[in-house]
Design an enzyme around this catalytic site. Sequence first.
Site, PDB file in Angstrom:
ATOM      1  N   GLU A  25      86.949   2.685  35.959  1.00 32.11           N
ATOM      2  CA  GLU A  25      86.538   4.028  36.367  1.00 32.11           C
ATOM      3  C   GLU A  25      87.684   5.039  36.325  1.00 32.11           C
ATOM      4  O   GLU A  25      87.556   6.132  36.879  1.00 32.11           O
ATOM      5  CB  GLU A  25      85.944   3.982  37.776  1.00 32.11           C
ATOM      6  CG  GLU A  25      84.673   3.163  37.884  1.00 32.11           C
ATOM      7  CD  GLU A  25      84.099   3.184  39.282  1.00 32.11           C
ATOM      8  OE1 GLU A  25      83.456   4.180  39.651  1.00 32.11           O
ATOM      9  OE2 GLU A  25      84.308   2.204  40.014  1.00 32.11           O
ATOM     10  N   SER A 151      80.113   3.185  39.364  1.00 29.42           N
ATOM     11  CA  SER A 151      79.628   4.119  38.340  1.00 29.42           C
ATOM     12  C   SER A 151      78.565   3.501  37.437  1.00 29.42           C
ATOM     13  O   SER A 151      78.395   3.929  36.295  1.00 29.42           O
ATOM     14  CB  SER A 151      80.791   4.648  37.487  1.00 29.42           C
ATOM     15  OG  SER A 151      81.647   5.461  38.258  1.00 29.42           O
ATOM     16  N   TYR A 217      77.178  11.025  34.534  1.00 31.91           N
ATOM     17  CA  TYR A 217      78.344  11.800  34.124  1.00 31.91           C
ATOM     18  C   TYR A 217      78.190  12.603  32.839  1.00 31.91           C
ATOM     19  O   TYR A 217      79.004  13.479  32.566  1.00 31.91           O
ATOM     20  CB  TYR A 217      79.552  10.868  33.966  1.00 31.91           C
ATOM     21  CG  TYR A 217      79.913  10.152  35.246  1.00 31.91           C
ATOM     22  CD1 TYR A 217      80.378  10.856  36.360  1.00 31.91           C
ATOM     23  CD2 TYR A 217      79.767   8.779  35.369  1.00 31.91           C
ATOM     24  CE1 TYR A 217      80.696  10.211  37.538  1.00 31.91           C
ATOM     25  CE2 TYR A 217      80.096   8.119  36.550  1.00 31.91           C
ATOM     26  CZ  TYR A 217      80.552   8.847  37.630  1.00 31.91           C
ATOM     27  OH  TYR A 217      80.870   8.201  38.796  1.00 31.91           O
ATOM     28  N   ARG A 256      79.188   7.282  50.732  1.00 31.32           N
ATOM     29  CA  ARG A 256      77.855   7.608  50.232  1.00 31.32           C
ATOM     30  C   ARG A 256      77.016   6.333  50.202  1.00 31.32           C
ATOM     31  O   ARG A 256      77.500   5.283  49.781  1.00 31.32           O
ATOM     32  CB  ARG A 256      77.947   8.193  48.823  1.00 31.32           C
ATOM     33  CG  ARG A 256      76.780   9.086  48.428  1.00 31.32           C
ATOM     34  CD  ARG A 256      76.879   9.510  46.977  1.00 31.32           C
ATOM     35  NE  ARG A 256      76.517   8.402  46.099  1.00 31.32           N
ATOM     36  CZ  ARG A 256      77.218   8.041  45.027  1.00 31.32           C
ATOM     37  NH1 ARG A 256      78.324   8.669  44.698  1.00 31.32           N
ATOM     38  NH2 ARG A 256      76.810   7.032  44.281  1.00 31.32           N
ATOM     39  N   ASP A 258      73.489   4.666  48.709  1.00 33.32           N
ATOM     40  CA  ASP A 258      72.439   4.816  47.704  1.00 33.32           C
ATOM     41  C   ASP A 258      71.213   4.006  48.127  1.00 33.32           C
ATOM     42  O   ASP A 258      71.336   2.843  48.536  1.00 33.32           O
ATOM     43  CB  ASP A 258      72.930   4.348  46.337  1.00 33.32           C
ATOM     44  CG  ASP A 258      74.087   5.192  45.827  1.00 33.32           C
ATOM     45  OD1 ASP A 258      74.201   6.356  46.239  1.00 33.32           O
ATOM     46  OD2 ASP A 258      74.875   4.685  45.006  1.00 33.32           O
ATOM     47  N   GLU A 271      73.547   0.222  47.725  1.00 37.19           N
ATOM     48  CA  GLU A 271      74.987  -0.023  47.836  1.00 37.19           C
ATOM     49  C   GLU A 271      75.670   1.115  48.574  1.00 37.19           C
ATOM     50  O   GLU A 271      75.072   2.163  48.823  1.00 37.19           O
ATOM     51  CB  GLU A 271      75.626  -0.226  46.468  1.00 37.19           C
ATOM     52  CG  GLU A 271      75.458   0.928  45.501  1.00 37.19           C
ATOM     53  CD  GLU A 271      75.979   0.589  44.113  1.00 37.19           C
ATOM     54  OE1 GLU A 271      77.077   1.074  43.760  1.00 37.19           O
ATOM     55  OE2 GLU A 271      75.290  -0.131  43.372  1.00 37.19           O
ATOM     56  N   ASN A 273      79.283   3.472  48.633  1.00 38.07           N
ATOM     57  CA  ASN A 273      80.475   3.925  47.906  1.00 38.07           C
ATOM     58  C   ASN A 273      81.451   4.466  48.934  1.00 38.07           C
ATOM     59  O   ASN A 273      81.158   5.438  49.627  1.00 38.07           O
ATOM     60  CB  ASN A 273      80.108   5.030  46.910  1.00 38.07           C
ATOM     61  CG  ASN A 273      79.181   4.533  45.822  1.00 38.07           C
ATOM     62  OD1 ASN A 273      79.618   4.055  44.797  1.00 38.07           O
ATOM     63  ND2 ASN A 273      77.871   4.629  46.062  1.00 38.07           N
ATOM     64  N   GLY A 277      82.601   9.858  43.928  1.00 32.53           N
ATOM     65  CA  GLY A 277      83.135  10.802  42.957  1.00 32.53           C
ATOM     66  C   GLY A 277      83.262  12.205  43.525  1.00 32.53           C
ATOM     67  O   GLY A 277      82.498  12.614  44.400  1.00 32.53           O
TER      68      GLY A 277
END
Length: 308
Positions: A25, A151, A217, A256, A258, A271, A273, A277
Site C-alpha cells: 500500500e 485496500s 482509488y 474506520r 467496514d 473489518e 482499519n 486512507g
Amino acid sequence: MPNAQKGLSPSWGKVAVLLGGKSAERPISLKSGAAVLQALLSRGVDAEAFDPAEQPLSELKQYDRAFIALHGRGGEDGCMQGVLELLEIPYTGSDVLASALGMDKMRTKQVWLGQQLPTPAYARLTATTDWYALAEKLGLPLMIKPVHEGSSLGMSRVDSVKDLPAAWAKAAALDAVVIAESWVQGEEYTVPVLGERALPAIRLETSHSFYDFDAKYQARDTQYRLPCGLTEADELALQALALEAFHAVGARGWGRIDVMRDQQGQFWLLEINTVPGMTDHSLVPMAAQAAGLDFAELCMTILEQTLP
C-alpha cells in the site's frame, strides 16, 4: 477541536509524518502522508515527512511526536508502533496490540465472535483445502481475502467452485494466511471513528462486484452516499455497533469500521482499519467534513491524541 483551535496553542515540537514504507500500500500511503503533512504545515506545525523505507529508524529520535500515515504491513500492524514505544515518541492511533489485531482480519473476526458481535462466517484456506466442502460449509458466493493486506489488495469474489483455487492463489501471492468469508448480499457502509465518537456513516455504491482497489482509488463512478440513507434509528444502531467493534479490539484515537447490511436489515462487521486512507478519495475526511471538521481540523484533532 484540538487545543490549538481554542487558543491554548500546545507546543507540538517537531512532528514526523510517517508515510510510504515498504508495504503493498506504499503508493496510497505516500498520498495520505503528503496530504496530512500539508494540512499540519498549514496550521503552523513544524512537521516533516519521514519514509521508513528510505530513512534509518534511528533518525526518529530527533522528533517529539509522530503522525502515522503508513498503511499495511510494517506501519499499520504494530511494528512501527513498537518502535515508537521503545523510542518513547508519542504517536497517533492505536497501540501495538490493537494495531496488530486490526491488521489481522482473521483474528479480528475471532475477537468479534468472542464478543458475540456479528461478522460473516469464515474459514482459513490452504493449498490442500477441499473446495467443494468449503462451498458446502459457507455457501456461494464467497469473498477470498489475504489476511494481512489492506485496500482490498488480493481480494476476489468467487461465484463458482472451479474459480476458488485461482482466487486462493491470487491472495496467497500476497500473504501466507488466506481466508474465505461468506458473502453478504446487500448494502456496504463504512463508519469512521474519531476519538470516542462515530462520525456519520457513508454508504458505498460501486459498479464493481465489490468495493475493490480500483473502486476505492481509481474509478470515477463510485458513489459515496452521505447522508447514507438509513433512518436515524438505524444509523445510530450502526454507529453504536461500529464503536463496540472498535473498542473490542482495543483500538484508540481514530479508525474506520467496514460493515455490510443484508437484505433482512442485519449489519455484519467486515473489518477494521486502524490507519485509514487520507487521500482525496478517502472516507474519513469525507465523514469528518459532514460532521463539521475540514481536513486540516481533522488532522489537528488526530495529532492532539499525542498530547499527555
